[in-house]
Write an enzyme that holds these catalytic residues in place. Structure first.
Site, PDB file in Angstrom:
ATOM      1  N   ASP A   1      37.209  47.689  43.996  1.00 21.35           N
ATOM      2  CA  ASP A   1      38.569  48.231  43.927  1.00 21.35           C
ATOM      3  C   ASP A   1      38.613  49.703  44.329  1.00 21.35           C
ATOM      4  O   ASP A   1      39.423  50.475  43.801  1.00 21.35           O
ATOM      5  CB  ASP A   1      39.209  48.027  42.547  1.00 21.35           C
ATOM      6  CG  ASP A   1      40.731  48.096  42.620  1.00 21.35           C
ATOM      7  OD1 ASP A   1      41.277  48.148  43.746  1.00 21.35           O
ATOM      8  OD2 ASP A   1      41.376  48.092  41.554  1.00 21.35           O
TER       9      ASP A   1
ATOM     10  N   LYS B   1      46.978  37.038  48.251  1.00 28.24           N
ATOM     11  CA  LYS B   1      46.969  38.020  47.172  1.00 28.24           C
ATOM     12  C   LYS B   1      48.306  38.026  46.429  1.00 28.24           C
ATOM     13  O   LYS B   1      49.364  38.175  47.040  1.00 28.24           O
ATOM     14  CB  LYS B   1      46.711  39.391  47.813  1.00 28.24           C
ATOM     15  CG  LYS B   1      46.761  40.535  46.862  1.00 28.24           C
ATOM     16  CD  LYS B   1      45.482  40.686  46.068  1.00 28.24           C
ATOM     17  CE  LYS B   1      45.739  41.565  44.871  1.00 28.24           C
ATOM     18  NZ  LYS B   1      44.586  42.213  44.337  1.00 28.24           N
TER      19      LYS B   1
ATOM     20  N   HIS C   1      39.636  42.758  39.205  1.00 27.67           N
ATOM     21  CA  HIS C   1      39.445  43.989  38.411  1.00 27.67           C
ATOM     22  C   HIS C   1      39.809  43.795  36.933  1.00 27.67           C
ATOM     23  O   HIS C   1      40.695  44.454  36.414  1.00 27.67           O
ATOM     24  CB  HIS C   1      40.198  45.179  39.021  1.00 27.67           C
ATOM     25  CG  HIS C   1      41.633  44.921  39.419  1.00 27.67           C
ATOM     26  ND1 HIS C   1      42.558  44.378  38.571  1.00 27.67           N
ATOM     27  CD2 HIS C   1      42.288  45.159  40.573  1.00 27.67           C
ATOM     28  CE1 HIS C   1      43.713  44.293  39.199  1.00 27.67           C
ATOM     29  NE2 HIS C   1      43.586  44.756  40.411  1.00 27.67           N
TER      30      HIS C   1
ATOM     31  N   ARG D   1      42.715  51.169  53.520  1.00 25.95           N
ATOM     32  CA  ARG D   1      43.870  51.890  54.095  1.00 25.95           C
ATOM     33  C   ARG D   1      43.881  51.732  55.625  1.00 25.95           C
ATOM     34  O   ARG D   1      43.336  50.785  56.152  1.00 25.95           O
ATOM     35  CB  ARG D   1      43.877  53.376  53.703  1.00 25.95           C
ATOM     36  CG  ARG D   1      43.614  53.653  52.231  1.00 25.95           C
ATOM     37  CD  ARG D   1      44.605  53.005  51.306  1.00 25.95           C
ATOM     38  NE  ARG D   1      44.488  53.529  49.948  1.00 25.95           N
ATOM     39  CZ  ARG D   1      44.880  52.891  48.870  1.00 25.95           C
ATOM     40  NH1 ARG D   1      45.385  51.669  48.951  1.00 25.95           N
ATOM     41  NH2 ARG D   1      44.772  53.443  47.681  1.00 25.95           N
TER      42      ARG D   1
ATOM     43  N   ALA E   1      47.995  55.997  41.560  1.00 25.44           N
ATOM     44  CA  ALA E   1      46.883  55.312  40.884  1.00 25.44           C
ATOM     45  C   ALA E   1      45.836  54.896  41.898  1.00 25.44           C
ATOM     46  O   ALA E   1      46.171  54.442  42.986  1.00 25.44           O
ATOM     47  CB  ALA E   1      47.411  54.078  40.163  1.00 25.44           C
TER      48      ALA E   1
ATOM     49  N   LEU F   1      45.031  51.515  38.166  1.00 26.87           N
ATOM     50  CA  LEU F   1      45.656  50.334  37.570  1.00 26.87           C
ATOM     51  C   LEU F   1      44.810  49.107  37.889  1.00 26.87           C
ATOM     52  O   LEU F   1      44.364  49.000  39.036  1.00 26.87           O
ATOM     53  CB  LEU F   1      47.076  50.157  38.116  1.00 26.87           C
ATOM     54  CG  LEU F   1      48.045  51.265  37.657  1.00 26.87           C
ATOM     55  CD1 LEU F   1      49.335  51.221  38.445  1.00 26.87           C
ATOM     56  CD2 LEU F   1      48.324  51.163  36.160  1.00 26.87           C
TER      57      LEU F   1
ATOM     58  N   HIS G   1      36.631  43.100  46.828  1.00 32.07           N
ATOM     59  CA  HIS G   1      37.967  43.715  46.633  1.00 32.07           C
ATOM     60  C   HIS G   1      37.891  45.205  46.962  1.00 32.07           C
ATOM     61  O   HIS G   1      37.363  45.987  46.182  1.00 32.07           O
ATOM     62  CB  HIS G   1      38.419  43.531  45.177  1.00 32.07           C
ATOM     63  CG  HIS G   1      39.757  44.132  44.864  1.00 32.07           C
ATOM     64  ND1 HIS G   1      40.734  43.461  44.156  1.00 32.07           N
ATOM     65  CD2 HIS G   1      40.291  45.345  45.140  1.00 32.07           C
ATOM     66  CE1 HIS G   1      41.792  44.223  44.024  1.00 32.07           C
ATOM     67  NE2 HIS G   1      41.554  45.387  44.601  1.00 32.07           N
TER      68      HIS G   1
ATOM     69  N   HIS H   1      43.038  57.862  47.787  1.00 34.21           N
ATOM     70  CA  HIS H   1      44.322  58.562  47.979  1.00 34.21           C
ATOM     71  C   HIS H   1      43.992  60.003  48.296  1.00 34.21           C
ATOM     72  O   HIS H   1      43.044  60.552  47.702  1.00 34.21           O
ATOM     73  CB  HIS H   1      45.143  58.564  46.685  1.00 34.21           C
ATOM     74  CG  HIS H   1      45.729  57.245  46.335  1.00 34.21           C
ATOM     75  ND1 HIS H   1      46.835  56.720  46.952  1.00 34.21           N
ATOM     76  CD2 HIS H   1      45.335  56.313  45.420  1.00 34.21           C
ATOM     77  CE1 HIS H   1      47.122  55.538  46.431  1.00 34.21           C
ATOM     78  NE2 HIS H   1      46.213  55.258  45.502  1.00 34.21           N
TER      79      HIS H   1
ATOM     80  N   HIS I   1      40.099  48.605  49.091  1.00 34.37           N
ATOM     81  CA  HIS I   1      41.230  49.144  49.871  1.00 34.37           C
ATOM     82  C   HIS I   1      40.660  50.108  50.899  1.00 34.37           C
ATOM     83  O   HIS I   1      40.051  51.113  50.521  1.00 34.37           O
ATOM     84  CB  HIS I   1      42.210  49.893  48.962  1.00 34.37           C
ATOM     85  CG  HIS I   1      42.729  49.034  47.844  1.00 34.37           C
ATOM     86  ND1 HIS I   1      43.965  48.410  47.896  1.00 34.37           N
ATOM     87  CD2 HIS I   1      42.174  48.668  46.661  1.00 34.37           C
ATOM     88  CE1 HIS I   1      44.140  47.709  46.785  1.00 34.37           C
ATOM     89  NE2 HIS I   1      43.070  47.844  46.013  1.00 34.37           N
TER      90      HIS I   1
ATOM     91  N   HIS J   1      46.309  40.222  40.971  1.00 31.35           N
ATOM     92  CA  HIS J   1      46.413  41.439  40.158  1.00 31.35           C
ATOM     93  C   HIS J   1      47.061  40.981  38.854  1.00 31.35           C
ATOM     94  O   HIS J   1      48.266  40.768  38.798  1.00 31.35           O
ATOM     95  CB  HIS J   1      47.252  42.516  40.856  1.00 31.35           C
ATOM     96  CG  HIS J   1      47.386  43.754  40.020  1.00 31.35           C
ATOM     97  ND1 HIS J   1      46.753  44.939  40.319  1.00 31.35           N
ATOM     98  CD2 HIS J   1      48.044  43.976  38.860  1.00 31.35           C
ATOM     99  CE1 HIS J   1      47.019  45.831  39.379  1.00 31.35           C
ATOM    100  NE2 HIS J   1      47.817  45.279  38.482  1.00 31.35           N
TER     101      HIS J   1
ATOM    102  N   ASN K   1      47.585  45.714  50.761  1.00 23.95           N
ATOM    103  CA  ASN K   1      48.732  46.516  50.296  1.00 23.95           C
ATOM    104  C   ASN K   1      48.876  47.824  51.073  1.00 23.95           C
ATOM    105  O   ASN K   1      48.876  48.903  50.508  1.00 23.95           O
ATOM    106  CB  ASN K   1      48.631  46.788  48.777  1.00 23.95           C
ATOM    107  CG  ASN K   1      47.418  47.624  48.399  1.00 23.95           C
ATOM    108  OD1 ASN K   1      46.395  47.576  49.069  1.00 23.95           O
ATOM    109  ND2 ASN K   1      47.539  48.399  47.328  1.00 23.95           N
TER     110      ASN K   1
END
Ligand code: OTD
Ligand code: ZN
Ligand code: ZN
Length: 346
Positions: free
Chosen positions: A250, A101, A176, A20, A266, A222, A16, A254, A18, A138, A44
């Site tokens: 996770d 997902k 998570h 981007r 988050a 989160l 899992h 950002h 991200h 999630h 996402n």
């Protein structure tokens, strides 16, 4: 002979993460590739990955920006109530998607097209159960009347348990996990259809850490960090060798100006240190004998994919985590930036 403590394990996967897109993807991908052979890439994006065409294009962007050509991105389909069954089935049989997902509406970053009511997608879940396509969840109840600290436990009670009664053979990964309720739910069910991933930050921290010397926006994620009893339940879960838990960092980068803002977003960017954080916790818990299964075996066994052939060696030697990753004029601040961990990669 060196007196350094060393551990050689099968190369892990991150189930899992991200990554981007564009300039952020370009800068962060190498950190994931430093530790992991494969990774499940979260869908996402600002424009979520909702079909095969988008997934293939995104996967190609990831591969094109990869220096390490051995690395395999595993793609997921972001479910909406309009997800086409034909598309999903095609995506899974053709191995474009490893799973789908489920984001409850407004549960985390870019989830405004997520699911409002789980019954909206029963027809999709029925197909997924039939074709054995895993559902990545999630697990937080998306209801503002529910205290933010209770949303995971409520999700298990109000959504997950009823769902598992209707679709008993649907493979579900509760991602998570952050609470003792999630740990015991997974342990007690002890089902071949249910597993959980655990992040480094939820193993290393609890909600007090968000408020040391003032508010710590870089620790806002989160599901939110919980009380210490929950942190301890997660630490215990990985220390008893259960095969139902595995690695999912996770890591969620950002740029700093979006973290430190009137409304800060988050997500914790732990990719530069995630594997080292995990081994630190296993070491603290005197559970190093289960480290390899958590990182490299339980995940592939649950997803029914081969275990990696490559290996990686970790040594007990101080490692300073980098301060920042520049993105144009801005930067991303890594989890534990500037701090020193006791383990590093050989
Ligand atoms: N949590 N931030 C993000 C995702 C995760 O729920 C998650 O998986 C993100 O920024 O994409 C976060 O805090
Ligand atoms: Zn999530
Ligand atoms: Zn995530």
């Amino acid at each position: 002979m060196s007196s350094l403590k060393k551990i050689k394990i099968i190369k892990p996967d991150d189930w899992h993460v991200h990554l981007r897109d564009q300039d952020i993807l370009e800068k962060v991908i190498k950190y994931t590739q430093m530790f992991y052979q494969r990774a499940i890439i979260m869908p996402n994006l600002n424009e979520p990955i909702i079909d095969c065409k988008k997934a293939i294009a995104y996967k190609n962007r990831i591969i094109n920006l990869s220096k390490n050509k051995q690395f395999t991105p595993l793609m997921t389909c972001y479910l909406t109530k309009d997800t086409s069954l034909k598309e999903l089935q095609h995506g899974f049989t053709e191995k474009i998607f490893i799973g789908s997902k489920l984001y409850p509406n407004q549960s985390t970053t870019n989830s405004k097209t997520g699911i409002n009511k789980i019954s909206e997608i029963f027809h999709i879940l029925e197909l997924m159960q039939k074709i054995k396509m895993p559902l990545l969840v999630h697990g937080e109840e998306n209801n503002n009347n529910i205290d933010i600290y209770d949303r995971e436990a409520k999700f298990i009670e109000k959504t997950l348990e009823p769902l598992r009664k209707i679709f008993p053979e649907l493979k579900i990964i509760l991602e998570h996990i952050t609470t003792k309720e999630a740990v015991s739910y997974i342990e007690e069910n002890n089902s071949p259809y249910l597993a959980g991933t655990i992040t480094p930050h939820h193993l290393m921290l609890n909600r007090n850490n968000m408020f040391v010397h003032g508010i710590q926006p870089n620790l806002y994620c989160l599901p939110i960090l919980k009380r210490k009893i929950h942190q301890n339940a997660l630490r215990k879960a990985i220390s008893n060798g259960s095969t139902k838990f595995f690695l999912g960092s996770d890591s969620a980068p950002h740029i700093q100006k979006n973290k430190i803002n009137q409304i800060g977003c988050a997500g914790i960017f732990n990719a530069p240190s995630s594997l080292l954080c995990y081994i630190t916790v296993f070491d603290e818990m005197k559970a190093l004998k289960y480290f390899e299964s958590f990182c490299s075996k339980n995940g592939p066994n649950f997803y029914n994919v081969p275990i990696n052939k490559e290996s990686i060696t970790l040594v007990k030697k101080p490692y300073k985590i980098l301060e920042k990753v520049s993105i144009g004029k801005d930067f991303i601040k890594p989890f534990l930036s500037g701090e020193t961990l006791t383990w590093s990669v050989l």
